[in-house]
Scaffold this active site. Structure first.
Site, PDB file in Angstrom:
ATOM      1  N   HIS A  39      -3.735  10.796   2.457  1.00  0.00           N
ATOM      2  CA  HIS A  39      -3.691   9.352   2.692  1.00  0.00           C
ATOM      3  C   HIS A  39      -2.255   8.878   2.933  1.00  0.00           C
ATOM      4  O   HIS A  39      -1.976   8.204   3.931  1.00  0.00           O
ATOM      5  CB  HIS A  39      -4.299   8.621   1.490  1.00  0.00           C
ATOM      6  CG  HIS A  39      -4.512   7.169   1.713  1.00  0.00           C
ATOM      7  ND1 HIS A  39      -5.343   6.683   2.699  1.00  0.00           N
ATOM      8  CD2 HIS A  39      -4.004   6.075   1.079  1.00  0.00           C
ATOM      9  CE1 HIS A  39      -5.353   5.357   2.667  1.00  0.00           C
ATOM     10  NE2 HIS A  39      -4.541   4.970   1.696  1.00  0.00           N
ATOM     11  N   TRP A  53      -2.232  -0.740  -0.872  1.00  0.00           N
ATOM     12  CA  TRP A  53      -2.572  -1.052  -2.264  1.00  0.00           C
ATOM     13  C   TRP A  53      -2.357   0.203  -3.102  1.00  0.00           C
ATOM     14  O   TRP A  53      -2.696   1.295  -2.645  1.00  0.00           O
ATOM     15  CB  TRP A  53      -4.056  -1.454  -2.304  1.00  0.00           C
ATOM     16  CG  TRP A  53      -4.617  -1.772  -3.657  1.00  0.00           C
ATOM     17  CD1 TRP A  53      -4.717  -3.007  -4.230  1.00  0.00           C
ATOM     18  CD2 TRP A  53      -5.200  -0.856  -4.595  1.00  0.00           C
ATOM     19  NE1 TRP A  53      -5.316  -2.918  -5.456  1.00  0.00           N
ATOM     20  CE2 TRP A  53      -5.627  -1.601  -5.709  1.00  0.00           C
ATOM     21  CE3 TRP A  53      -5.409   0.525  -4.621  1.00  0.00           C
ATOM     22  CZ2 TRP A  53      -6.247  -1.027  -6.819  1.00  0.00           C
ATOM     23  CZ3 TRP A  53      -6.004   1.119  -5.716  1.00  0.00           C
ATOM     24  CH2 TRP A  53      -6.421   0.344  -6.801  1.00  0.00           C
ATOM     25  N   ASP A 100      -7.631  13.057   4.151  1.00  0.00           N
ATOM     26  CA  ASP A 100      -7.462  11.814   3.404  1.00  0.00           C
ATOM     27  C   ASP A 100      -8.575  11.685   2.370  1.00  0.00           C
ATOM     28  O   ASP A 100      -9.746  11.511   2.716  1.00  0.00           O
ATOM     29  CB  ASP A 100      -7.494  10.623   4.372  1.00  0.00           C
ATOM     30  CG  ASP A 100      -7.110   9.305   3.726  1.00  0.00           C
ATOM     31  OD1 ASP A 100      -7.344   9.127   2.525  1.00  0.00           O
ATOM     32  OD2 ASP A 100      -6.571   8.441   4.449  1.00  0.00           O
ATOM     33  N   SER A 139      -3.132   1.528   5.185  1.00  0.00           N
ATOM     34  CA  SER A 139      -4.252   1.452   4.243  1.00  0.00           C
ATOM     35  C   SER A 139      -4.808   0.028   4.197  1.00  0.00           C
ATOM     36  O   SER A 139      -5.287  -0.488   5.186  1.00  0.00           O
ATOM     37  CB  SER A 139      -3.803   1.938   2.865  1.00  0.00           C
ATOM     38  OG  SER A 139      -4.903   2.157   2.024  1.00  0.00           O
ATOM     39  N   MET A 140      -4.717  -0.649   3.026  1.00  0.00           N
ATOM     40  CA  MET A 140      -5.219  -2.006   2.910  1.00  0.00           C
ATOM     41  C   MET A 140      -4.572  -2.929   3.937  1.00  0.00           C
ATOM     42  O   MET A 140      -5.188  -3.884   4.412  1.00  0.00           O
ATOM     43  CB  MET A 140      -4.949  -2.549   1.505  1.00  0.00           C
ATOM     44  CG  MET A 140      -5.374  -3.987   1.320  1.00  0.00           C
ATOM     45  SD  MET A 140      -5.006  -4.633  -0.315  1.00  0.00           S
ATOM     46  CE  MET A 140      -5.689  -6.298  -0.106  1.00  0.00           C
TER      47      MET A 140
END
Length: 276
Positions: free
Chosen positions: A256, A32, A227, A98-99
């Site tokens: 990240h 995202w 991160d 991530s998402m």
């Protein structure tokens, strides 16, 4: 351009995907608020190394449809399942950034692992983002509320600076340029405003800890120890504790978006894992 039509659910959607190469299939699920294009450095490497790589745009993002509702993880995992069935994929490795880690885990909860042989969680939100009494290392609810508030009042302004934290960007530093930030801003700002908000609510508010038991395939977990978006102690470290068959790599100094800043290191880890 290849699109998958998913007519299940309240609204029919078209999911855009790219399908490159031959060999064992690897599905890349983006984070995202970007699109499949964020995997550029991994797509090239994996295809050149003999894998079939499928990368798609989550509903509401990239070239996919932008329906008003249904951005919960069960719906998103349903889109992933339709893609796998549409292409009749077997022996699949799911890779979530991530998402995108949420789709990986929820897929196994909803659809099992008959078609899945491996999984990888890269800078993933799995198993939980939010700080709670039993998750003290998570992101404080106040910070999450501020993100959602900014998205509702000044989405474009928020996104303009958001990706600096993706990369721990410092002007003049090596590795990430203003052009990278401009590209990400262009992709993110053209996503559906409602999808951007609703999917943020999904990654910020879903607790996957009870579902880790459903991840029964060999799993690669990669996280950066710097991160600033998803702290490794609430994510990578807990995922490694809860997934039975895993290999965990904590990359020193990585932010990240380590798929760009530490792309060579990540690609080597992915290839070693895929070829194992």
């Amino acid at each position: 351009m290849p699109f998958l039509k998913n007519s299940k659910g309240k609204e029919s959607v078209e999911i855009f995907y790219q399908d490159y190469g031959k060999g064992k299939p690897v599905i890349l699920i983006h984070g995202w608020p970007l699109s499949h294009q964020s995997w550029e450095g991994q797509i090239f490497t994996l295809v050149e190394e003999g894998f079939r790589v499928i990368a798609y745009d989550r509903r509401g993002f990239g070239k996919s449809s932008q329906p008003w509702g249904d951005y919960d993880y069960t719906t998103l995992a349903g889109d992933l399942n339709e893609l796998i069935l549409h292409l009749d994929l077997k022996d699949v490795t799911l890779v979530g950034f991530s998402m995108g880690g949420g789709e990986v885990v929820r897929y196994m909860t909803e659809f099992g692992t008959d078609r899945i042989s491996k999984a990888a969680l890269i800078s993933s939100i799995i198993p939980i983002v939010a700080q709670k009494d039993d998750n003290p290392d998570g992101v404080p609810q106040k910070a999450l509320d501020e993100i959602l508030g900014a998205l509702k009042t000044d989405r474009v302004g928020f996104l303009k600076d958001f990706h600096k934290n993706f990369y721990n960007f410092k002007e003049g530093a090596a590795g990430v340029t203003e052009a990278n930030l401009d590209f990400d801003f262009s992709v993110a700002s053209h996503a559906s405003p409602n999808a951007t908000i609703k999917s943020a609510e999904a990654w910020a508010g879903t607790d996957f800890r009870p579902e880790l038991k459903n991840v029964t395939v060999p799993t690669l977990i990669v996280h950066g120890d710097d991160d600033n978006i998803v702290p490794y102690k609430t994510a990578g470290e807990q995922a490694a504790s809860g997934i039975a068959d895993n290999t965990y790599h904590l990359i020193k100094g990585a932010p990240h978006a380590l798929n760009l800043t530490h792309g060579k290191e990540l690609n080597k880890l992915l290839l070693d894992f895929l070829k194992k």
